[in-house]
Design a protein around this motif. Structure first.
Motif, PDB file in Angstrom:
ATOM      1  N   ALA A 166     -50.888  25.754  -0.284  1.00  0.00           N
ATOM      2  CA  ALA A 166     -50.296  26.571   0.774  1.00  0.00           C
ATOM      3  C   ALA A 166     -50.342  25.861   2.120  1.00  0.00           C
ATOM      4  CB  ALA A 166     -51.023  27.912   0.871  1.00  0.00           C
ATOM      5  N   LEU A 167     -51.385  25.055   2.320  1.00  0.00           N
ATOM      6  CA  LEU A 167     -51.526  24.354   3.596  1.00  0.00           C
ATOM      7  C   LEU A 167     -50.632  23.125   3.670  1.00  0.00           C
ATOM      8  CD1 LEU A 167     -53.228  24.881   6.187  1.00  0.00           C
ATOM      9  CD2 LEU A 167     -53.645  26.387   4.250  1.00  0.00           C
ATOM     10  N   VAL A 168     -50.051  22.734   2.542  1.00  0.00           N
ATOM     11  CA  VAL A 168     -49.077  21.646   2.572  1.00  0.00           C
ATOM     12  C   VAL A 168     -47.782  22.126   3.225  1.00  0.00           C
ATOM     13  CG1 VAL A 168     -47.696  20.080   1.150  1.00  0.00           C
ATOM     14  CG2 VAL A 168     -50.082  20.528   0.552  1.00  0.00           C
ATOM     15  N   ILE A 169     -47.415  23.395   2.982  1.00  0.00           N
ATOM     16  CA  ILE A 169     -46.134  23.907   3.475  1.00  0.00           C
ATOM     17  C   ILE A 169     -46.265  24.920   4.607  1.00  0.00           C
ATOM     18  CG2 ILE A 169     -44.946  23.480   1.308  1.00  0.00           C
ATOM     19  CD1 ILE A 169     -45.324  26.405   0.592  1.00  0.00           C
ATOM     20  N   HIS A 170     -47.450  25.529   4.760  1.00  0.00           N
ATOM     21  CA  HIS A 170     -47.613  26.562   5.787  1.00  0.00           C
ATOM     22  C   HIS A 170     -47.405  26.043   7.207  1.00  0.00           C
ATOM     23  CE1 HIS A 170     -49.412  29.497   8.420  1.00  0.00           C
ATOM     24  NE2 HIS A 170     -50.522  28.820   8.545  1.00  0.00           N
ATOM     25  N   PRO A 171     -48.091  24.982   7.637  1.00  0.00           N
ATOM     26  CA  PRO A 171     -47.871  24.497   9.005  1.00  0.00           C
ATOM     27  C   PRO A 171     -46.435  24.049   9.287  1.00  0.00           C
ATOM     28  CG  PRO A 171     -49.940  23.644   8.139  1.00  0.00           C
ATOM     29  CD  PRO A 171     -49.213  24.272   6.994  1.00  0.00           C
ATOM     30  N   PRO A 172     -45.791  23.274   8.377  1.00  0.00           N
ATOM     31  CA  PRO A 172     -44.398  22.916   8.665  1.00  0.00           C
ATOM     32  C   PRO A 172     -43.482  24.116   8.851  1.00  0.00           C
ATOM     33  CG  PRO A 172     -45.262  21.497   6.952  1.00  0.00           C
ATOM     34  CD  PRO A 172     -46.298  22.556   7.187  1.00  0.00           C
ATOM     35  N   LEU A 173     -43.681  25.165   8.045  1.00  0.00           N
ATOM     36  CA  LEU A 173     -42.843  26.360   8.200  1.00  0.00           C
ATOM     37  C   LEU A 173     -43.059  27.006   9.560  1.00  0.00           C
ATOM     38  CD1 LEU A 173     -43.194  27.995   4.661  1.00  0.00           C
ATOM     39  CD2 LEU A 173     -41.149  26.931   5.630  1.00  0.00           C
ATOM     40  N   LEU A 174     -44.322  27.097   9.987  1.00  0.00           N
ATOM     41  CA  LEU A 174     -44.603  27.658  11.306  1.00  0.00           C
ATOM     42  C   LEU A 174     -44.000  26.800  12.405  1.00  0.00           C
ATOM     43  CD1 LEU A 174     -48.286  28.998  11.435  1.00  0.00           C
ATOM     44  CD2 LEU A 174     -46.157  30.276  11.282  1.00  0.00           C
ATOM     45  N   TYR A 175     -44.140  25.492  12.278  1.00  0.00           N
ATOM     46  CA  TYR A 175     -43.606  24.595  13.303  1.00  0.00           C
ATOM     47  C   TYR A 175     -42.092  24.732  13.408  1.00  0.00           C
ATOM     48  CZ  TYR A 175     -48.155  22.232  13.171  1.00  0.00           C
ATOM     49  OH  TYR A 175     -49.492  21.939  13.224  1.00  0.00           O
ATOM     50  N   ILE A 176     -41.415  24.801  12.245  1.00  0.00           N
ATOM     51  CA  ILE A 176     -39.957  24.967  12.265  1.00  0.00           C
ATOM     52  C   ILE A 176     -39.585  26.255  12.991  1.00  0.00           C
ATOM     53  CG2 ILE A 176     -37.919  25.362  10.828  1.00  0.00           C
ATOM     54  CD1 ILE A 176     -39.212  23.541   8.723  1.00  0.00           C
ATOM     55  N   GLY A 177     -40.340  27.327  12.715  1.00  0.00           N
ATOM     56  CA  GLY A 177     -40.078  28.595  13.388  1.00  0.00           C
ATOM     57  C   GLY A 177     -40.358  28.529  14.876  1.00  0.00           C
ATOM     58  N   PHE A 178     -41.488  27.934  15.236  1.00  0.00           N
ATOM     59  CA  PHE A 178     -41.844  27.804  16.652  1.00  0.00           C
ATOM     60  C   PHE A 178     -40.764  27.057  17.427  1.00  0.00           C
ATOM     61  CE2 PHE A 178     -46.598  28.361  15.896  1.00  0.00           C
ATOM     62  CZ  PHE A 178     -46.708  29.468  16.724  1.00  0.00           C
ATOM     63  N   VAL A 179     -40.466  25.837  16.983  1.00  0.00           N
ATOM     64  CA  VAL A 179     -39.574  24.989  17.773  1.00  0.00           C
ATOM     65  C   VAL A 179     -38.122  25.441  17.683  1.00  0.00           C
ATOM     66  CG1 VAL A 179     -41.117  23.022  17.525  1.00  0.00           C
ATOM     67  CG2 VAL A 179     -39.221  23.270  15.930  1.00  0.00           C
ATOM     68  N   GLY A 180     -37.801  26.268  16.679  1.00  0.00           N
ATOM     69  CA  GLY A 180     -36.447  26.801  16.617  1.00  0.00           C
ATOM     70  C   GLY A 180     -36.095  27.621  17.840  1.00  0.00           C
ATOM     71  N   SER A 181     -37.102  28.221  18.469  1.00  0.00           N
ATOM     72  CA  SER A 181     -36.849  29.017  19.677  1.00  0.00           C
ATOM     73  C   SER A 181     -36.359  28.156  20.830  1.00  0.00           C
ATOM     74  CB  SER A 181     -38.116  29.772  20.088  1.00  0.00           C
ATOM     75  OG  SER A 181     -39.154  28.858  20.404  1.00  0.00           O
ATOM     76  N   SER A 182     -36.574  26.843  20.735  1.00  0.00           N
ATOM     77  CA  SER A 182     -36.115  25.956  21.809  1.00  0.00           C
ATOM     78  C   SER A 182     -34.593  25.918  21.884  1.00  0.00           C
ATOM     79  CB  SER A 182     -36.649  24.539  21.575  1.00  0.00           C
ATOM     80  OG  SER A 182     -36.147  24.016  20.353  1.00  0.00           O
ATOM     81  N   ILE A 183     -33.926  26.200  20.769  1.00  0.00           N
ATOM     82  CA  ILE A 183     -32.460  26.190  20.769  1.00  0.00           C
ATOM     83  C   ILE A 183     -31.924  27.297  21.653  1.00  0.00           C
ATOM     84  CG2 ILE A 183     -30.397  26.552  19.362  1.00  0.00           C
ATOM     85  CD1 ILE A 183     -31.643  23.820  18.996  1.00  0.00           C
ATOM     86  N   TYR A 184     -32.389  28.519  21.437  1.00  0.00           N
ATOM     87  CA  TYR A 184     -31.842  29.591  22.262  1.00  0.00           C
ATOM     88  C   TYR A 184     -32.406  29.570  23.673  1.00  0.00           C
ATOM     89  CZ  TYR A 184     -35.302  31.859  19.089  1.00  0.00           C
ATOM     90  OH  TYR A 184     -36.372  32.154  18.287  1.00  0.00           O
ATOM     91  N   PHE A 185     -33.583  28.977  23.874  1.00  0.00           N
ATOM     92  CA  PHE A 185     -34.064  28.775  25.248  1.00  0.00           C
ATOM     93  C   PHE A 185     -33.146  27.800  25.984  1.00  0.00           C
ATOM     94  CE2 PHE A 185     -36.398  26.028  28.187  1.00  0.00           C
ATOM     95  CZ  PHE A 185     -36.834  26.964  29.116  1.00  0.00           C
ATOM     96  N   SER A 186     -32.831  26.681  25.334  1.00  0.00           N
ATOM     97  CA  SER A 186     -31.974  25.678  25.959  1.00  0.00           C
ATOM     98  C   SER A 186     -30.578  26.234  26.226  1.00  0.00           C
ATOM     99  CB  SER A 186     -31.873  24.432  25.070  1.00  0.00           C
ATOM    100  OG  SER A 186     -33.135  23.850  24.873  1.00  0.00           O
ATOM    101  N   ALA A 187     -30.047  26.996  25.270  1.00  0.00           N
ATOM    102  CA  ALA A 187     -28.726  27.599  25.460  1.00  0.00           C
ATOM    103  C   ALA A 187     -28.748  28.617  26.597  1.00  0.00           C
ATOM    104  CB  ALA A 187     -28.271  28.269  24.164  1.00  0.00           C
ATOM    105  N   ALA A 188     -29.836  29.391  26.682  1.00  0.00           N
ATOM    106  CA  ALA A 188     -29.955  30.375  27.769  1.00  0.00           C
ATOM    107  C   ALA A 188     -30.051  29.679  29.120  1.00  0.00           C
ATOM    108  CB  ALA A 188     -31.183  31.259  27.532  1.00  0.00           C
ATOM    109  N   MET A 189     -30.839  28.595  29.207  1.00  0.00           N
ATOM    110  CA  MET A 189     -30.956  27.847  30.455  1.00  0.00           C
ATOM    111  C   MET A 189     -29.607  27.248  30.859  1.00  0.00           C
ATOM    112  SD  MET A 189     -33.956  28.152  31.650  1.00  0.00           S
ATOM    113  CE  MET A 189     -33.880  26.862  32.897  1.00  0.00           C
ATOM    114  N   ALA A 190     -28.878  26.720  29.878  1.00  0.00           N
ATOM    115  CA  ALA A 190     -27.559  26.152  30.167  1.00  0.00           C
ATOM    116  C   ALA A 190     -26.612  27.228  30.695  1.00  0.00           C
ATOM    117  CB  ALA A 190     -26.983  25.508  28.909  1.00  0.00           C
ATOM    118  N   SER A 191     -26.680  28.425  30.113  1.00  0.00           N
ATOM    119  CA  SER A 191     -25.825  29.534  30.569  1.00  0.00           C
ATOM    120  C   SER A 191     -26.184  29.959  31.988  1.00  0.00           C
ATOM    121  CB  SER A 191     -25.947  30.721  29.616  1.00  0.00           C
ATOM    122  OG  SER A 191     -25.483  30.379  28.332  1.00  0.00           O
ATOM    123  N   LEU A 192     -27.487  30.000  32.279  1.00  0.00           N
ATOM    124  CA  LEU A 192     -27.915  30.386  33.627  1.00  0.00           C
ATOM    125  C   LEU A 192     -27.509  29.341  34.664  1.00  0.00           C
ATOM    126  CD1 LEU A 192     -31.507  31.745  32.838  1.00  0.00           C
ATOM    127  CD2 LEU A 192     -29.544  33.079  33.632  1.00  0.00           C
TER     128      LEU A 192
END
Length: 247
Positions: A166-192
């Protein structure tokens, strides 16, 4: 020699991400500049991806001349634990985090139409975020340090608690979820920044939000299952800031 090449490619990627961000925020957006930003970002990601691939190869082949690998791996481990040892501690986790962050940007850059008015600036903002993380990695948490002149014959082993599928795949899944928020943050900043308020913004990021949320939820689920059968509910892992932040 391979670790020096990996290190060099990461430094090169940092410079290209910086150029991509610079072009986006300081030069008027035209078709030519938009294509330049897109291609510069893609090349930066390619160099970073190669760098991380070389690092995986070093871990898989027991190259204990690398300090981080010698400290967190062992020649007796199965191959999947040798690879997962890369994200078993701080420096390697940061490296994986940045690779996933850049991967999200690469996919966004590839799938969002070039005519989208916020795309170039969003990619530029994301590039500068990546540069910040890369500078942190290279200057304060360098995974490329070596042991010279004589490396150890074997590594110190990975933390036994982390030797679990579980620890082989658990951290990568969390990291993918965490950093995925950077997409909509960047898009929101660009819109602002561009004062753009059309519905196109919401349509552009909807699927990215859902996919990021899905990976985050799956990571939490697998992490919860692991924590339960490893330690039982509560205890140390109940207060783990990574788990709580992800929730």
């Amino acid at each position: 020699m391979i670790i020096e090449i990996s290190h060099f490619f990461t430094i090169l990627a940092t410079g290209l991400f910086l150029l991509s961000g610079f072009f986006a925020v300081s030069i008027k957006n035209t078709e030519y500049i938009s294509n330049l930003i897109s291609r510069t970002y893609s090349h930066a990601f390619l160099f970073l991806f190669i760098s991380f691939g070389l690092y995986i190869w070093l871990a898989a082949t027991d190259n204990f001349s690398v300090l981080y690998i010698a400290s967190h791996s062992n020649s007796e481990l199965p191959i999947f634990y040798k690879i997962s040892s890369i994200w078993s501690a701080h420096e390697g986790s940061m490296f994986l985090w940045i690779v996933f962050l850049a991967l999200w940007g690469f996919l966004f850059n590839f799938y969002i139409n070039q005519s989208n008015p916020i795309k170039s600036l969003a990619v530029g903002v994301l590039s500068l975020i990546i540069v910040g993380f890369l500078l942190f990695l290279l200057l304060t948490s360098n995974p490329f340090q070596t042991i010279l002149p004589v490396p150890p014959s074997n590594g110190a082993d990975i933390n036994p608690v982390l030797q679990d599928p579980a620890l082989v795949i658990h951290p990568p899944l969390l990291y993918i979820g965490f950093v995925g928020s950077s997409i909509y943050f960047s898009a929101a900043m660009a819109s602002l920044i561009t004062n753009y308020s059309d519905k196109l913004f919401a349509h552009s990021i909807k699927n990215w939000v859902l996919v990021s949320w899905g990976f985050q939820s799956l990571g939490i689920l697998i992490g919860s299952i692991w924590a339960y059968y490893e330690l039982g509910w509560g205890g140390f892992w109940f207060w783990d800031p990574v788990e709580n932040a992800s929730l």
